[in-house]
Design a protein around this motif. Sequence first.
Motif, PDB file in Angstrom:
ATOM      1  N   ASP A   1     -67.374 -27.203 -74.325  1.00 24.51           N
ATOM      2  CA  ASP A   1     -67.639 -27.366 -75.751  1.00 24.51           C
ATOM      3  C   ASP A   1     -66.655 -26.639 -76.670  1.00 24.51           C
ATOM      4  O   ASP A   1     -67.045 -26.131 -77.708  1.00 24.51           O
ATOM      5  CB  ASP A   1     -69.072 -26.919 -76.087  1.00 24.51           C
ATOM      6  CG  ASP A   1     -70.112 -27.708 -75.329  1.00 24.51           C
ATOM      7  OD1 ASP A   1     -69.858 -28.895 -75.050  1.00 24.51           O
ATOM      8  OD2 ASP A   1     -71.169 -27.149 -75.014  1.00 24.51           O
TER       9      ASP A   1
ATOM     10  N   CYS B   1     -63.403 -26.501 -82.315  1.00 24.52           N
ATOM     11  CA  CYS B   1     -64.042 -27.520 -83.152  1.00 24.52           C
ATOM     12  C   CYS B   1     -65.474 -27.687 -82.656  1.00 24.52           C
ATOM     13  O   CYS B   1     -65.844 -27.146 -81.625  1.00 24.52           O
ATOM     14  CB  CYS B   1     -63.300 -28.850 -83.096  1.00 24.52           C
ATOM     15  SG  CYS B   1     -63.592 -29.808 -81.600  1.00 24.52           S
ATOM     16  N   CYS B   2     -66.261 -28.407 -83.372  1.00 20.41           N
ATOM     17  CA  CYS B   2     -67.568 -28.878 -82.897  1.00 20.41           C
ATOM     18  C   CYS B   2     -68.548 -27.771 -82.523  1.00 20.41           C
ATOM     19  O   CYS B   2     -69.305 -27.903 -81.564  1.00 20.41           O
ATOM     20  CB  CYS B   2     -67.386 -29.804 -81.698  1.00 20.41           C
ATOM     21  SG  CYS B   2     -66.048 -30.975 -81.846  1.00 20.41           S
TER      22      CYS B   2
END
Length: 151
Positions: free
Chosen positions: A95, A122-123
Amino acid sequence: LLRTGTGRAFTSKSCDEGRSWTEAAASSVKNPDTKLNMLSWNGLPEHTLLLAFNNHKGYADAGCRKCRTHLTIAMSHDGGAGWRALTVVEKAKIDYKKAHYPTLFQVGCDRVLLVFSRGYSCCAPADAELGIQLVSYKFDSTTALQNKPIH
């Protein structure tokens, strides 16, 4: 220790208080060109060192040469010639998670603090613990660091 883009940290030594240095050479320490932090442990034999670093060479898959995972604390009893991992603080390559910029501090004769940054490229999940992290480990010269951090 010096960070490089080769997948290994390089080492150089000085015997004259930093006026001159040996030519840098590859060490046994894996590192994806990220910050390392080393300290000499006060109160133990003079060649005892602790090192915090991202313990991998980089990942060929997904173009992730500089991923910042496997944040590890290791110990050397021979001035840095050999290292033994004591604990992996942050491991997962999932992730887009990052654990990087480690700094070690000795507190008294039985505790080591590790300060590092946790983030995502990111994310990041909504409940992600981001920012500066502080972990305190109990140090015992016979067993090294206890595997569980003491907060």
